[in-house]
Each structure stands twice: as C-alpha cells, then as structure tokens.
Scaffold this active site. Structure first.
Site, mmCIF file in Angstrom:
data_model
loop_
_atom_site.group_PDB
_atom_site.id
_atom_site.type_symbol
_atom_site.label_atom_id
_atom_site.label_comp_id
_atom_site.label_asym_id
_atom_site.label_seq_id
_atom_site.Cartn_x
_atom_site.Cartn_y
_atom_site.Cartn_z
ATOM 1 N N LYS A 16 48.096 -48.432 -32.250
ATOM 2 C CA LYS A 16 47.428 -47.847 -31.067
ATOM 3 C C LYS A 16 45.928 -47.773 -31.283
ATOM 4 O O LYS A 16 45.444 -47.764 -32.434
ATOM 5 C CB LYS A 16 47.983 -46.453 -30.762
ATOM 6 C CG LYS A 16 47.862 -45.394 -31.867
ATOM 7 C CD LYS A 16 46.581 -44.610 -31.915
ATOM 8 C CE LYS A 16 46.595 -43.531 -32.989
ATOM 9 N NZ LYS A 16 45.312 -42.942 -33.327
ATOM 10 N N PRO A 139 46.529 -51.828 -40.634
ATOM 11 C CA PRO A 139 45.864 -51.242 -41.797
ATOM 12 C C PRO A 139 46.180 -49.754 -41.952
ATOM 13 O O PRO A 139 46.439 -49.069 -40.960
ATOM 14 C CB PRO A 139 44.375 -51.436 -41.511
ATOM 15 C CG PRO A 139 44.264 -52.291 -40.308
ATOM 16 C CD PRO A 139 45.594 -52.367 -39.639
ATOM 17 N N ALA A 140 46.163 -49.278 -43.194
ATOM 18 C CA ALA A 140 46.501 -47.870 -43.475
ATOM 19 C C ALA A 140 45.252 -46.994 -43.449
ATOM 20 O O ALA A 140 44.163 -47.436 -43.811
ATOM 21 C CB ALA A 140 47.174 -47.763 -44.840
ATOM 22 N N MET A 144 44.918 -46.121 -36.585
ATOM 23 C CA MET A 144 45.653 -47.004 -35.679
ATOM 24 C C MET A 144 47.128 -46.621 -35.584
ATOM 25 O O MET A 144 47.924 -47.338 -34.959
ATOM 26 C CB MET A 144 45.494 -48.460 -36.131
ATOM 27 C CG MET A 144 44.029 -48.903 -36.102
ATOM 28 S SD MET A 144 43.760 -50.563 -36.716
ATOM 29 C CE MET A 144 44.500 -51.530 -35.399
ATOM 30 N N ASP A 181 51.204 -38.023 -33.595
ATOM 31 C CA ASP A 181 51.128 -39.317 -32.909
ATOM 32 C C ASP A 181 52.511 -39.952 -32.687
ATOM 33 O O ASP A 181 52.627 -40.920 -31.937
ATOM 34 C CB ASP A 181 50.312 -40.318 -33.743
ATOM 35 C CG ASP A 181 48.810 -40.203 -33.510
ATOM 36 O OD1 ASP A 181 48.402 -39.633 -32.486
ATOM 37 O OD2 ASP A 181 48.052 -40.714 -34.357
HETATM 38 C C1 LIG Z 1 43.672 -38.670 -34.755
HETATM 39 C C2 LIG Z 1 44.959 -39.015 -34.027
HETATM 40 O O1 LIG Z 1 45.515 -40.188 -34.609
HETATM 41 C C3 LIG Z 1 44.624 -39.316 -32.582
HETATM 42 O O2 LIG Z 1 45.679 -39.973 -31.908
HETATM 43 C C4 LIG Z 1 45.985 -37.890 -34.120
HETATM 44 O O3 LIG Z 1 45.473 -36.705 -33.538
HETATM 45 C C5 LIG Z 1 46.463 -37.629 -35.543
HETATM 46 O O4 LIG Z 1 47.845 -37.630 -35.495
HETATM 47 P P1 LIG Z 1 48.733 -37.714 -36.850
HETATM 48 O O5 LIG Z 1 48.137 -38.729 -37.773
HETATM 49 O O6 LIG Z 1 50.141 -37.875 -36.409
HETATM 50 O O7 LIG Z 1 48.440 -36.288 -37.469
HETATM 51 P P2 LIG Z 1 49.445 -35.180 -38.083
HETATM 52 O O8 LIG Z 1 50.187 -35.810 -39.203
HETATM 53 O O9 LIG Z 1 50.202 -34.510 -37.000
HETATM 54 O O10 LIG Z 1 48.387 -34.135 -38.644
HETATM 55 C C6 LIG Z 1 47.603 -34.381 -39.797
HETATM 56 C C7 LIG Z 1 46.534 -33.299 -39.857
HETATM 57 O O11 LIG Z 1 45.510 -33.575 -38.870
HETATM 58 C C8 LIG Z 1 45.074 -32.392 -38.241
HETATM 59 N N1 LIG Z 1 45.363 -32.454 -36.794
HETATM 60 C C9 LIG Z 1 46.218 -33.388 -36.300
HETATM 61 C C10 LIG Z 1 46.474 -33.463 -34.928
HETATM 62 C C11 LIG Z 1 45.835 -32.527 -34.088
HETATM 63 N N2 LIG Z 1 46.040 -32.535 -32.771
HETATM 64 N N3 LIG Z 1 44.991 -31.594 -34.611
HETATM 65 C C12 LIG Z 1 44.731 -31.568 -35.948
HETATM 66 O O12 LIG Z 1 43.939 -30.726 -36.400
HETATM 67 C C13 LIG Z 1 45.802 -31.240 -38.929
HETATM 68 O O13 LIG Z 1 44.982 -30.792 -39.963
HETATM 69 C C14 LIG Z 1 47.032 -31.917 -39.505
HETATM 70 O O14 LIG Z 1 47.495 -31.243 -40.656
HETATM 71 N N1 LIG Z 2 54.955 -46.379 -43.033
HETATM 72 C C1 LIG Z 2 53.714 -46.187 -43.519
HETATM 73 N N2 LIG Z 2 52.762 -47.123 -43.338
HETATM 74 C C2 LIG Z 2 51.508 -46.920 -43.808
HETATM 75 N N3 LIG Z 2 51.118 -45.848 -44.499
HETATM 76 C C3 LIG Z 2 52.023 -44.875 -44.714
HETATM 77 C C4 LIG Z 2 53.361 -45.009 -44.231
HETATM 78 N N4 LIG Z 2 54.013 -43.885 -44.541
HETATM 79 C C5 LIG Z 2 53.159 -43.098 -45.195
HETATM 80 N N5 LIG Z 2 51.956 -43.678 -45.321
HETATM 81 C C6 LIG Z 2 50.777 -43.053 -45.947
HETATM 82 O O1 LIG Z 2 50.013 -42.424 -44.891
HETATM 83 C C7 LIG Z 2 48.639 -42.782 -44.966
HETATM 84 C C8 LIG Z 2 48.012 -42.929 -43.573
HETATM 85 O O2 LIG Z 2 48.901 -43.589 -42.680
HETATM 86 P P1 LIG Z 2 48.380 -44.321 -41.371
HETATM 87 O O3 LIG Z 2 47.868 -45.639 -41.748
HETATM 88 O O4 LIG Z 2 49.374 -44.305 -40.304
HETATM 89 O O5 LIG Z 2 47.193 -43.343 -40.985
HETATM 90 P P2 LIG Z 2 46.176 -43.465 -39.848
HETATM 91 O O6 LIG Z 2 45.777 -44.890 -39.656
HETATM 92 O O7 LIG Z 2 45.070 -42.516 -40.129
HETATM 93 O O8 LIG Z 2 47.029 -43.032 -38.600
HETATM 94 P P3 LIG Z 2 46.788 -41.971 -37.455
HETATM 95 O O9 LIG Z 2 46.112 -42.711 -36.374
HETATM 96 O O10 LIG Z 2 48.198 -41.571 -37.083
HETATM 97 O O11 LIG Z 2 45.964 -40.841 -37.987
HETATM 98 C C9 LIG Z 2 48.596 -44.076 -45.752
HETATM 99 O O12 LIG Z 2 47.401 -44.152 -46.470
HETATM 100 C C10 LIG Z 2 49.842 -44.039 -46.633
HETATM 101 O O13 LIG Z 2 49.574 -43.547 -47.928
#
Ligand SMILES: C[C@](O)(CO)[C@H](O)COP(=O)(O)OP(=O)(O)OC[C@H]1O[C@@H](n2ccc(N)nc2=O)[C@H](O)[C@@H]1O
Ligand SMILES: Nc1ncnc2c1ncn2[C@@H]1O[C@H](COP(=O)(O)OP(=O)(O)OP(=O)(O)O)[C@@H](O)[C@H]1O
Length: 363
Positions: A16, A139-140, A144, A181
């Site tokens: 996304k 990418p991690a 996204m 998310d």
């Molecule tokens: C940045 C976004 O990716 C935008 O779509 C999301 O808001 C993040 O969603 P996500 O990765 O699923 O995050 P979560 O695993 O639920 O939360 C990780 C941490 O991000 C912060 N968090 C997340 C979502 C939110 N609405 N408020 C927050 O402050 C909190 O500290 C939480 O402990």
């Molecule tokens: N299925 C998975 N794929 C990738 N990373 C994962 C997975 N499960 C756990 N992780 C851990 O979670 C971390 C972050 O994941 P992800 O890439 O989804 O974060 P993000 O891009 O910040 O996503 P978001 O937009 O939800 O905040 C990675 O660095 C990895 O260590």
C-alpha cells in the site's frame, strides 16, 4: 474443526501507499487517531499455504527475484553491515535497522504471517498444521505495509482453506489485533494474478467474495475503521526505497499532533476525477518530519523525484519509502530510469500502479 476444502492455496499480497496521513489525536493506549487514505498497488508478495495433518506451523521466506539482486540494488553485501542513516544509541526496538538486517525477514513467531496463522488456528479451533512459503518483493520497514498484507492474506487463506471465508467480520477483529494496517488488506478487492502460475489443485485466494469495492480506503480510528473510496481509474507511481528500514513506533513517537488537523476529504474527492495535479495538491503525510530527522537522505530523494517530473512526492506511512505520481505508465518508466541513474546503487526504484477497481479486474 479439522476438515479442509482444498489442500493448498496461493495468495498475492499487495503493498500500500498512503496518499494522505494526518494525526488527529494522541491516545492513552499508545496509538494515535489518524485520518489516512491508503491505496493498494500491484507490487505483490507471494504467499503459499499448504495444509498438513500434524499441528504446527513452518515458514520459509525468500526474496523475489533473489536476495542477491536486491542486495545489488541497495548497494550492500547480503551479509555486510551498512549505514543506518542515523546514530542511534537508544532502545534497539525503536532503531532503524542496518541494510544487511533489513534483508533478514524473521521465519518464526516474530513474523506477522506466523502470528496470523496462530491466531487463525485458535479462532477456528483447528487441529491442523500449515506449511507456509512467502516470496517477498515488498521492501521491509518501508511504510508499504508488507508484513501487514502478508498477515491479512494468511488469515484469508486459512479461512478459505477451512471454508470460513464468509467470516470476514470476526477476521477483522483478529486482523486489528495483529496490527493497525492489517484490516485494510483484508477488505481489498481480488488481486489479479498476471502470472497465473498456481500449481494444479491449488485454490487461488483472489476469490475474496466479501471484498471492498475499491482498492482505495479511508481509514480512521488507529487505522482499522475503513470505508471504500471511489477512484476514477488507475494511478501510476514511482517508488524509491532507500537502504534503511524505519521503525513505525519510533516515527510516531517523534511526531507532533497539530492543533488543527487537516482533513482528507478534498483528496478523497479529487480521486474520483483522477486529476493528477489536484490529487498532488491535496496529498499530505504528517509523519514526514520525524522520518526525515532520522533518515536525512529522504530530502535528497524527494528533490530528485520532484526534478524527474513526478507529482505529489511524499513519504508513505512511517517511511522509509517515498513515492510520486506520474501521468502515464510511460512517464513513470522514464522517471524511474532517471532516478535509477541518480540514486542506485543505494536505493531501489520501482514503478507500480494502483490495483484496478473490481469492474476492471473482470475485463
Ligand atoms: C504508518 C501506517 O502504516 C499508516 O498506514 C500505520 O499507521 C502503521 O500501522 P502498523 O504498522 O500496522 O502499526 P501497529 O503495528 O499497529 O503499531 C506499531 C506502533 O506504531 C504506533 N502507532 C500505530 C498506529 C497508530 N494509529 N498510531 C500509533 O501511534 C504505536 O506506537 C504502535 O505501537
Ligand atoms: N511478513 C513479514 N514481512 C516483512 N517483514 C516482517 C514480516 N513479519 C515481520 N516482519 C518484521 O517487521 C518489520 C517491518 O515490517 P514491514 O515491512 O511491514 O513494516 P513497514 O513497511 O513499516 O509497514 P507499515 O506500513 O505497516 O508500517 C520488518 O523489518 C521485519 O523485521
């Protein structure tokens, strides 16, 4: 319950982009109330789940097309340590990861796929096990939603394998428990599979009958309250991922909630006509400031992206990836070529499209 309707399933897990993200309120539970507009794109991870009769989960994760190719694009040795973009002596769980470690996706209970499978086993009362393989392209630590998408598709896949895919409302609760998310990905329209390479006897997870009518959603609450947003066609994107992973928790922690949050309403309206410059004008991401303080390279990347002719250049989610909108697939391709010359190795430059609305999927 231990009866399944098929022995294996293949799901595509889309990434996304956040076209808009505003912070409305800091909550007492550690989260923020947000106003965000998310669009699912055709950059996908590949998930395959096979039922086995013995309880337990096994998970294998590989990069597609290969870890070697990704490490070349990012300019790091697969096993080396690289710059993190920040000197961080604080809580390691909040620190950006090194470029080497961001290629290392966990294959145990730290992986959201594992957590989703365990949650589904418990929820459906299964005495089955699952053999799971995950091919990663997203990418991690990029903002996204890769891990969240993988988790949502794992829930849907297991529900489909045990004939409970109609149970979407209770899956929504499980999804929200895994991450803010995750529910967005649960509600997406079917993801078209251009390769169509599922082995014989494999169900294709794109039969998500309870799906939303749009690949774009307006998310509020902490991100789990969703409404579909109509979109007048498809958007073309160029995405740049620097060799750095950002921690979502850390970025939220460094953010400031504005006194008067702005609304995504004008952006949502502009998506209906698909006028790119209008869309660009209404885009926003309130997490940009804390992200660029940690990863100063984001400024340089945004400058190059604007100069390549892209519109609406901004960070997605909590970063580290940024994206811009192009008028056509061809102009996205040209901008990507220019950006690769300037930024690679050291960054990954990708082109992508928003997923087609369901009516277009069927044609
Ligand atoms: C940045 C976004 O990716 C935008 O779509 C999301 O808001 C993040 O969603 P996500 O990765 O699923 O995050 P979560 O695993 O639920 O939360 C990780 C941490 O991000 C912060 N968090 C997340 C979502 C939110 N609405 N408020 C927050 O402050 C909190 O500290 C939480 O402990
Ligand atoms: N299925 C998975 N794929 C990738 N990373 C994962 C997975 N499960 C756990 N992780 C851990 O979670 C971390 C972050 O994941 P992800 O890439 O989804 O974060 P993000 O891009 O910040 O996503 P978001 O937009 O939800 O905040 C990675 O660095 C990895 O260590």
């Amino acid at each position: 319950m231990s009866k399944t309707n098929a022995s294996q399933i293949r799901m595509l897990c889309p990434a996304k982009l956040n076209l808009f993200l505003e912070l409305c309120k800091r909550r007492d539970d550690g989260y923020h109330d947000i106003d965000t507009v998310m669009v699912a794109i055709d950059l996908v991870d590949e998930l395959q789940i096979r039922v086995r009769q013995q309880p337990g989960i096994s998970l294998q994760v590989d990069w597609l097309p290969s870890r070697h190719e990704l490490s070349c694009q990012l300019g790091v040795e697969p096993s080396s340590k690289a710059a993190t973009g920040a000197d961080d002596q604080g809580d390691p769980s909040l620190a950006p990861e090194s470029a080497a470690s961001l290629l290392d996706i966990p294959c145990d209970e730290r992986n959201l796929v594992w957590r989703a499978a365990e949650a589904a086993v418990k929820h459906f009362g299964l005495d089955l096990g699952f053999e799971i393989t995950l091919g990663k392209r997203i990418p991690a630590g990029a903002g996204m939603g890769g891990a969240s998408s993988n988790a949502a598709m794992t829930l849907l896949a297991i529900a489909t394998l045990v004939g409970r895919q109609g149970d979407l409302d209770s899956l929504h609760g499980l999804a929200a428990d895994i991450g803010s998310d995750v529910p967005f990905f649960l509600r997406l329209p079917p993801v078209p599979d251009p390769a169509g390479t599922a082995p014989a006897g494999t169900r294709n997870g794109s039969e998500n009958s309870a799906a939303s009518i749009s690949p774009v959603a307006w998310a509020t609450g902490r991100g789990e309250v969703l409404q579909p947003v109509p979109i007048g066609g498809r958007l073309n994107f160029v995405i740049v991922y620097p060799a750095i992973a950002l921690s979502t928790a850390r970025i939220y922690q460094g953010a400031t909630v504005p006194d008067s949050p702005i609304s995504s309403a004008p952006l949502r309206k502009s998506l209906q006509t698909l006028a790119i410059s209008e869309i660009g004008q209404f885009m926003e991401n309130r997490l940009t400031e804390p992200a660029r303080k940690i990863a100063s390279r984001i400024d340089e990347i945004h400058e190059s992206m604007w100069q390549s002719g892209l519109k609406g250049v901004q960070l997605t989610g909590s970063g580290s990836a940024s994206f811009g909108i192009a008028d056509t697939p061809k102009s996205a391709g040209s901008a990507a070529v220019t950006l690769r010359q300037q930024l690679c190795p050291g960054a990954r430059v990708m082109t992508a499209c928003s997923l087609p609305p369901p009516a277009q999927t069927q044609t």
